[in-house]
Scaffold this motif. Sequence first.
Motif: not given
Length: 456
Positions: A306-310, A346-352, A354-360
């Motif tokens: 995720s771009s917002y979780f390191y 990715s899934d809807g229950g953690d920091w991933t 929003h993966t399809p919106l920005h990161d992917f």
Amino acid sequence: MRLLFSFLFLLSLMTVKAQNSDDKYPKSLKDVLLEIQDRYHVTIKFSDKQVEGKTVDYAQWRFRADVDETLNNVLKPLDMKVNKEKEGVYKLKEYEYYRWQPEDGWAELARLASKYHDKGSWEQRKAEIKPCLLEALKLSPMPPRPNSKPIFTSIRQFDGYTVQNMALEVLPGVYINGSLYRPTKVKGKIPLILSPDGHWYQQRYREDCQIRCATLARMGAMAFSYDLFAWGESMLQFDYEDHRKSLSMAVQTLDAIRLLDYFLTRKDVDPERVGISGGSGAGSHTVLVTAIDDRIKLSAPVVAISSYFYGGCPCESGLPIHLCAGGTDNVELAAFAAPRPQLLVSDGGDWTAHTPLHDFPYLQNIYSYYGAKNKVENVHLPDEKHDFGVNKRKALYDFVARNFKMDIGAVDEKKVTIEKENAMKVFGDKGEKLPANAMKGYDNLENYFKSLENAK
């Protein structure tokens, strides 16, 4: 009664008198939190250990009409925060440097993306970051490799696959432990899938971990399931608390490099079909190893990037890799895989979530520099949570089968035998077979790395 009232009144005067600018209007954090609870009619969950010895300067001056603003004013100078569990209920947390607001992470990813616009400028960016990664990980130069052979247990036969436990010495006296799953019948060179374990209960002994690796073996690959540092069987040498220390990141990365060094000497491993896939913290590990080592030809980080979780564990972010070349993040590091096949689950229950919106889309753009946009994939499961469940495993099987030309028809998780934990250990049920030279204790590991630094 009158005497008691007089005493309390005098005590309150003394307290007020102690509150002045010369002393910075101090109050203990515990008292401030209790006052916030009373004033705003909320609940703040905290332990005595969290607030012990902590003082808030100018405490009363930090209060505002809004409780959230007040909490931010009070806690931010102490590098603390609260998580809002529901309306009126908060939980005190340490400052999480590794967790950003989604909007902040997306803005940072956009800033990074502005640094390149084609393959040439992207390759230049990679050339700036890559040597810094090894330096930050204390792996430049690479520590000397021990001159020892892997330690194997006997082979166990199952339906379409075998299992054999293995330990490899990665530093003098430091061993990486795991279980090697292979097809029952091996002809020529076969794919290798490194399968690091994530931060889940029962480590690599978990049922879903055994199912995944055994199924990959039944499909025709060699899958090596291995422990994180100070995790699983590694706790024979180091304490569980050592996993949450910065050198865990260095050792884990070196583990994967040493495993590749060994496996690529084997005649039954196809060097053009070497992959790595881990979930959660092992997903961060997957991305980092792929960014560093070009011998990895396929990667599949699961519920991780995720771009917002390191990375919430020091084994993911305890050393300053993310400060390289003016700052980077895990999504930019994942782009190092291009044009090699890569799957993000990715899934809807953690920091991933929003993966399809920005990161992917960012990763697709980097892959397009190589004319390989279709080589990066995202399977998003919006109704699922943070695990390596059956749908996530199916996505991995399909991806590996297509890219490594394996038998997807061999996927039948019901044919996997779940072994007991003690059967999967290299050094015996109680560590009775641990080698005599085994290093024990984080202090000794730290001293070894200091000796390497002094020798430069």
